[in-house]
Design a protein around this motif. Sequence first.
Motif, short mmCIF file in Angstrom:
data_model
loop_
_atom_site.label_atom_id
_atom_site.label_comp_id
_atom_site.label_asym_id
_atom_site.label_seq_id
_atom_site.Cartn_x
_atom_site.Cartn_y
_atom_site.Cartn_z
N LEU A 78 -31.61 4.90 -2.50
CA LEU A 78 -31.37 4.54 -1.42
C LEU A 78 -31.96 3.02 -1.06
O LEU A 78 -31.89 2.54 0.03
N ALA A 79 -32.54 2.39 -2.07
CA ALA A 79 -33.19 1.17 -1.84
C ALA A 79 -32.27 0.04 -1.27
O ALA A 79 -32.79 -1.02 -0.91
N ASP A 80 -31.06 0.25 -1.37
CA ASP A 80 -30.21 -1.09 -0.94
C ASP A 80 -29.43 -0.74 0.44
O ASP A 80 -28.78 -1.42 1.03
N ASP A 81 -29.99 0.36 1.29
CA ASP A 81 -29.44 0.73 2.58
C ASP A 81 -30.32 -0.01 3.41
O ASP A 81 -31.53 0.53 4.04
N ARG A 82 -29.71 -0.98 3.93
CA ARG A 82 -30.56 -1.80 5.10
C ARG A 82 -30.90 -0.97 6.28
O ARG A 82 -31.83 -1.28 6.76
N HIS A 83 -30.06 -0.04 6.54
CA HIS A 83 -30.23 0.80 7.83
C HIS A 83 -31.80 1.33 7.58
O HIS A 83 -32.58 1.61 8.41
N LEU A 84 -31.96 1.97 6.39
CA LEU A 84 -33.00 2.90 6.26
C LEU A 84 -34.24 1.80 6.08
O LEU A 84 -35.29 2.37 6.23
N ALA A 85 -33.78 0.66 5.32
CA ALA A 85 -35.00 -0.30 5.45
C ALA A 85 -35.69 -0.50 6.45
O ALA A 85 -36.79 -0.51 6.82
N GLU A 86 -34.88 -0.97 7.47
CA GLU A 86 -35.32 -1.21 8.68
C GLU A 86 -35.89 -0.06 9.65
O GLU A 86 -37.14 -0.37 10.20
N ARG A 87 -35.55 1.18 9.22
CA ARG A 87 -36.13 2.30 9.87
C ARG A 87 -37.61 2.42 9.25
O ARG A 87 -38.52 2.91 9.88
N PHE A 88 -37.79 2.31 7.94
CA PHE A 88 -38.84 2.68 7.12
C PHE A 88 -39.96 1.37 7.59
O PHE A 88 -41.18 1.91 8.17
N VAL A 89 -39.61 0.20 7.71
CA VAL A 89 -40.21 -0.81 8.28
C VAL A 89 -40.91 -0.72 9.79
O VAL A 89 -42.02 -0.82 10.20
N ARG A 90 -39.91 -0.03 10.58
CA ARG A 90 -40.08 0.13 12.07
C ARG A 90 -41.13 1.33 11.95
O ARG A 90 -41.97 1.38 12.91
N GLU A 91 -41.04 2.34 11.26
CA GLU A 91 -41.78 3.17 11.31
C GLU A 91 -43.38 3.32 10.96
O GLU A 91 -44.30 3.57 11.60
N ALA A 92 -43.78 2.31 9.96
CA ALA A 92 -44.76 1.96 9.64
C ALA A 92 -45.42 1.19 10.67
O ALA A 92 -46.71 1.19 11.17
N ARG A 93 -44.61 0.15 11.53
CA ARG A 93 -45.38 -0.79 12.49
C ARG A 93 -45.72 0.08 13.60
O ARG A 93 -46.60 -0.30 14.31
N THR A 94 -44.64 0.67 14.11
CA THR A 94 -44.62 1.61 15.32
C THR A 94 -45.92 2.71 15.23
O THR A 94 -46.53 2.91 16.06
N ALA A 95 -46.00 3.40 14.06
CA ALA A 95 -47.00 4.40 14.02
C ALA A 95 -48.32 3.76 13.99
O ALA A 95 -49.18 4.36 14.60
N ARG A 96 -48.36 2.51 13.38
CA ARG A 96 -49.97 1.85 13.26
C ARG A 96 -50.19 1.57 14.71
O ARG A 96 -51.53 1.49 15.04
N ALA A 97 -49.13 1.15 15.65
CA ALA A 97 -49.57 0.76 16.80
C ALA A 97 -50.12 1.83 17.79
O ALA A 97 -50.71 1.48 18.77
N VAL A 98 -50.04 3.35 17.43
CA VAL A 98 -50.54 4.30 18.14
C VAL A 98 -51.94 4.71 17.48
O VAL A 98 -51.89 5.10 16.59
N THR A 99 -53.02 4.48 18.42
CA THR A 99 -54.24 4.99 17.92
C THR A 99 -54.89 6.14 18.62
O THR A 99 -55.85 6.59 18.66
N SER A 100 -53.91 6.96 19.33
CA SER A 100 -54.33 8.29 19.87
C SER A 100 -54.88 9.22 18.71
O SER A 100 -54.42 9.34 17.72
N GLU A 101 -55.74 9.97 19.44
CA GLU A 101 -56.21 11.31 18.49
C GLU A 101 -55.15 12.34 18.42
O GLU A 101 -55.30 13.09 17.58
N GLY A 102 -54.11 12.24 19.08
CA GLY A 102 -53.13 13.05 19.02
C GLY A 102 -52.02 12.91 17.89
O GLY A 102 -51.01 13.60 18.07
N VAL A 103 -52.11 11.89 17.06
CA VAL A 103 -51.30 11.47 16.30
C VAL A 103 -51.60 11.30 14.95
O VAL A 103 -52.89 11.11 14.67
N ALA A 104 -50.86 11.47 14.07
CA ALA A 104 -51.34 11.23 12.55
C ALA A 104 -51.47 9.69 12.19
O ALA A 104 -50.44 8.99 12.27
#
Length: 699
Positions: free
Chosen positions: A49-75
């Motif tokens: 799936l490495a050539d699927d740009r939609h999934l690429a954008e989603r993966f990058v977005r997940e990493a960045r957005t999850a990193r932004a949340v520092t709550s004790e209630g998230v992984a």
Amino acid sequence: MQPLGPGDPLRLGPYRIVGVLGAGGMGKVYLGRDAHGGPAAVKVLLPELADDRHLAERFVREARTARAVTSEGVARVLAAEPESGRPWIASEFLAGPTLDEAVEHYGPFGDALLRELARSLARTLKDIHVTGLVHRDLKPQNVVLTSRGPRIIDFGIARPEHGLTLTMTGQIPVTPGYGAPEQVLGQRVGPAADLFSLGAVLAYAASGRPAYPGTEVAAVLYEVVHGTPDLGALPGPLRDLVAPCLSKDPAARPSPAQVADFARPPAGSDRFWTTGPLADDIRQREEEVRRATERPGPAGAPTVPAGAPGGPRPSRRGLLLALAGGGALVAAGAGGTAWWLSGGAPSSDPFDIPAAAKAEAAEPVGDTGRLTPLWGPLENVADAGSARPLPVRDVVVCAANGGGVVAHAVTDGKERWRAGEARGDAGYLSVGDRLVATADEDGVLRTYVAATGEAKWTADAGADVLLAADADHVYVLTAEGALRCVSASDASVRWTRRPPLALTGRPAAALGAGLLVVCGGSGDVVAVKAADGTKAWVREEQAAAALAPAIDGGVVFLGGHTFAAVRAADGEEVWSREPYQEIRRGAYGWGPPAVAGGIVCLTDGDVLRRMRTDGDDEQTAFIAGVTPPWQPPVIQADSVWLAEGDDTGVSGFPRQGESVGAPTVTYPLTGAAGGRTVAGDRNRLFVLNSGTLLALPVF
């Protein structure tokens, strides 16, 4: 947990991969262990799936957005490299059951436990919304129950507030029965959408069945938009808590703070996560993971592999985390990120690099015709096929005998450190005179403090050959034949490009004038812009082998069939020289050049030729010949040095004067000349001769 199989990575960044937690249509989740035995859930995209740009954008977005949340209630996101050749995200591992598993095995939650769940999830949603994000996929499978309370996972489709619902043709934009009506309709989505999902989650936890039941997706989505939720199994007080969240009108839904306040669980309700059957299940799972990821004991201590008789048997159900989305290799200019949180490591920041070590230059000696080594020869310390030694301030690095790379002190030759996981034949580079970059068997780029060998950042770059580096970037050739640039400031992959011409064999490269110039094994030369990897120019059939270019100012010097000086800006030839003898079987022709102080030196068959960088004022000297792989001369102090063939050894010639003439001094060497390489720095000459390392003075 399943054992690793063919194609599964052994290591991703700082994590040793222990087993497979789960797999889906988009990727896999692995159980990883850091250097201190800490567990992590490492999500990786499927290669196909490495050539699927939609999934690429989603993966990058997940990493960045999850990193932004520092709550004790998230992984928490512990590390990520979403734009490497094998993109991954590592998050805090949560060993407890997901909410749907808990309800399935222990039944619907009672009043007190449901109120505690509602308060905890509402507080976490408040923390998420404070960062300007909307989770957009809250559902029972994305709530993990731990001994410290419920945690929300999976930020795969989280977006900033008021973002439009984006989806591919035919793709359902929400989880049926949990996504808000505005999500189903493709309208703008704000924090209130997460409150609708929270109401649906609480309705399921209280009753054991969805608020919008059904077997047909279309029917469920219709009910979400037009129907009435099934809350008949909820007692009145709980229905009063859940029903407002499921309002069709986003403006009519309560805020997270209002839900938390209305829930008002009785005092001590948080004990449900530490006592009782559910808590026992959580505790058992956490212990199983601890045993599966604990570091091996001291030498001689018995060890039992995970899953072996008598060993830990982590439950697949207990270890599986919901897998959603993935990432892919992205094109130039994506500006990706990679990061690590320390987890208590002695050196907590892999990007906290000490200043370059101080290194005193050696005193040149007189050209007396006789050389005494500064130290060595050190026999059998290097691999016989090692690349040229690499001086980095106070150490000199080479491929180690028996595997890995080794660093010796430049002043006395004593071993400073070695890295056994490094692949010596991949090469090694200096990164700003502060780090040594290597690659391991998995293509992971590994860096070490040059002076001490302390391990620093890693990047899963898919590196096969290390090409060049400066203080800010490392450039590699991947096993698939692509050029890749990795940032030294955050270990991100800055760009990956297919070269304009295929680079065969073991290429040689130079970095300068804003270019990465690479000569492949076929002798073709490729120049790409260092900033983004786009083509600058090419020269086909320049040489018969991979000869390292040299760059001085705005000019690139190339050996081979001709000795050519070309403009870095456009590849246009400025001047060129023909060899003295016709090239045959690689015995003649120009070798790779060396440039210093306005002088360029290189071999032409069995002649050393020296001239100014404008091609004038040439001097020559006869030599015993060099043996491929050809090497550039080494210019140090007032001398020019060559590793000569046959049983000659290493010879020094004057750098200045009317004529280069005969060698002033020769240090004799025996053994296969093909394993003979030299390098110099700070008036020291480092010589590798078929596994033997020594240092010589210069004049």
